[in-house]
Design an enzyme around this catalytic site. Sequence first.
Site, short mmCIF file in Angstrom:
data_model
loop_
_atom_site.label_atom_id
_atom_site.label_comp_id
_atom_site.label_asym_id
_atom_site.label_seq_id
_atom_site.Cartn_x
_atom_site.Cartn_y
_atom_site.Cartn_z
N ASP A 99 18.91 1.06 -5.78
CA ASP A 99 17.83 0.20 -5.31
C ASP A 99 17.75 -1.00 -6.26
O ASP A 99 17.75 -0.83 -7.48
CB ASP A 99 16.51 1.00 -5.36
CG ASP A 99 15.61 0.68 -4.19
OD1 ASP A 99 15.32 -0.50 -4.00
OD2 ASP A 99 15.19 1.61 -3.49
N ASP A 200 15.34 -4.41 -2.38
CA ASP A 200 13.91 -4.31 -2.12
C ASP A 200 13.32 -5.67 -1.70
O ASP A 200 13.58 -6.69 -2.38
CB ASP A 200 13.25 -3.83 -3.43
CG ASP A 200 11.84 -3.39 -3.26
OD1 ASP A 200 11.61 -2.42 -2.52
OD2 ASP A 200 10.95 -4.03 -3.86
N GLU A 242 16.09 -5.09 2.50
CA GLU A 242 14.84 -4.67 3.13
C GLU A 242 14.12 -5.94 3.57
O GLU A 242 13.71 -6.75 2.73
CB GLU A 242 13.96 -3.88 2.15
CG GLU A 242 12.74 -3.31 2.83
CD GLU A 242 11.56 -3.04 1.90
OE1 GLU A 242 10.65 -2.30 2.29
OE2 GLU A 242 11.54 -3.58 0.78
N ASP A 317 8.34 4.64 2.56
CA ASP A 317 7.16 3.81 2.83
C ASP A 317 6.55 4.10 4.20
O ASP A 317 5.58 3.45 4.59
CB ASP A 317 7.53 2.32 2.81
CG ASP A 317 8.00 1.85 1.45
OD1 ASP A 317 7.53 2.39 0.43
OD2 ASP A 317 8.84 0.92 1.40
C1 GLC Z 1 9.35 -2.10 -0.98
C2 GLC Z 1 9.50 -0.67 -1.41
C3 GLC Z 1 8.12 -0.14 -1.70
C4 GLC Z 1 7.55 -0.94 -2.85
C5 GLC Z 1 7.57 -2.43 -2.55
C6 GLC Z 1 7.37 -3.24 -3.79
O1 GLC Z 1 8.67 -2.26 0.21
O2 GLC Z 1 10.17 0.05 -0.44
O3 GLC Z 1 8.12 1.22 -1.99
O4 GLC Z 1 6.24 -0.55 -3.12
O5 GLC Z 1 8.79 -2.85 -2.01
O6 GLC Z 1 8.48 -3.14 -4.62
#
Ligand code: GLC
Length: 550
Positions: A99, A200, A242, A317
């Site tokens: 990640d 992320d 993401e 999430d």
């Molecule tokens: C992404 C992650 C989440 C986290 C956020 C901030 O959405 O999947 O778990 O809180 O980013 O890093």
Amino acid sequence: MIKKWWHTSVIYQIYPKSFKAGRPDTSIGDLKGVIQKLDYIKRLGADVIWLCPVYQSPQIDNGYDISDYYSISPEYGTMEDFEQLIEACKNRGIRLIMDLVVNHTSDQHHWFQQALQAKDNPFRDYYIWRDPIKGGVPNELQSNFGGAAWKWHAETDQYYLHFYSDAQPDLNWSNQKLRHDIYDMMNFWIDKGVSGFRMDVIDLIGKDPDHQIKENGPMLHPYLQEMYEHTFGSHDLLTVGETWGATPENAPLYSDPERQELSMVFQFEHLQLDKIPGKQRWDVQPLVLTELKRVLNTWQTALHSNGWNSLFWNNHDLPRIVSRWGNDQEFRVESAKMLATLLHGMQGTPYIYQGEEIGMTNAAYASLADYKDIETQNIYRERIKKGFSHEQTMAAIRLKARDNARTPMQWNRDRHAGFSDATPWMKLNENHEDINVEQALHDPDSIFYHYQALIALRKKHDVLVYGSFRLILEQHEQVFAYERHFQGKTLVVVCNFYEQPVSIVFPGAEKRIILSSNYKDSSVELEDVYLRPYEAIMYLEKRGESGNED
Ligand code: GLC
């Protein structure tokens, strides 16, 4: 399309804190625990692991607040453990992707600690600072965890930007030195042997806070192209962004191979259909199946030839899909298998989130105190302030909180569900005595073996990987059905999305070979196909004498 190894891969996502405590007397999962369970993942058939953050972190947001990108958080183990993990993965033919959290750091990161010192500190510009306007916040930008996205720093008389908690200050990607520090760090992990990155909230890095632009900012794609050039571009890696802001129109900008950016993105359009448009995800509306079909169809078609889809229902999430759009009571097994079939029949790389393969359900805790997530706690306060009642707020949390998917993995019926010796950091789901890995491995009809079979089919039939997608029964309100076509072969997936049985008419009987079903005696021989609660069938259309089995 140029073939890539990740076109045929299936990815297993590990949220290490809740996966398996490998060391005695610890209450949280760790790297040793991951190593102990690699054979289990191998048995499932997944060939890539996405490991959620294990870097040094104060754990305000469970590791998405990184204070040192170059070391492993002690609660998860050591760098030696990490190296052993990479080695143990290699020995089993499993790749590991990390990640990458580079939209923000922890406020404990030494860059931010330096930045706090003075306006002229060299690291000040690694973050985003603004003067007050009319004695208050620079603008109305909101944090995704609730409240203003600006935090006042009295010692230096400025606000800093944080799209998540105020312990997660946003990085300033317009600073070239910062960008190159990030690229160096990525190369450090590539050299260690990781096979790629899950990035992320990567669509936020091109932000333009003064114009209140969060996602898809003007510099986003130039930065990704620069990152490609300086890091993974010269390696054969998997990169997945993401991107909550991805649309079928802009997704090819990331994943069209010619543009040299990412392998694929996570888009969330289908997972926002049970949210009232324009509201927060806590404002829930019922899912309309024809809408889900429309959205997935659009994505399948839009990215067929100039991009690549990620296929997922779950992650750390999101609430558990079987509780969300399946039936986590009487038809838990049938509906979990139906949702798996529906997803794994489509084009893209499937992601399985830990516990999904045994049909783990939402936490649904009674008390707010059992929800550990900083987002849940913030949102509770915010919703109460906005006038929602305690009961309304708790109902929304039980449906949508991220903690629903973060309960410790249920390995067996033993004390603490085989997750740890000590009391787990987060309360176990009460159903762990019935729903656990040991039970699933003993039951030949378990959800686990259904996933295993779907993964094996993807490895065997090219039509599942490369076939084009065509929705059938488009307007049907209860059945989700589609065809895949590749080199003269046709694969069909038919799913009853609900509990009520339903009959559908399919012309062309006696030409079908069932590859997967969630009932033992499913039949597609007749033109009239009768589907029982959540029945899901995947079959090949047989053409001519010789058939068309792969
Ligand atoms: C992404 C992650 C989440 C986290 C956020 C901030 O959405 O999947 O778990 O809180 O980013 O890093």
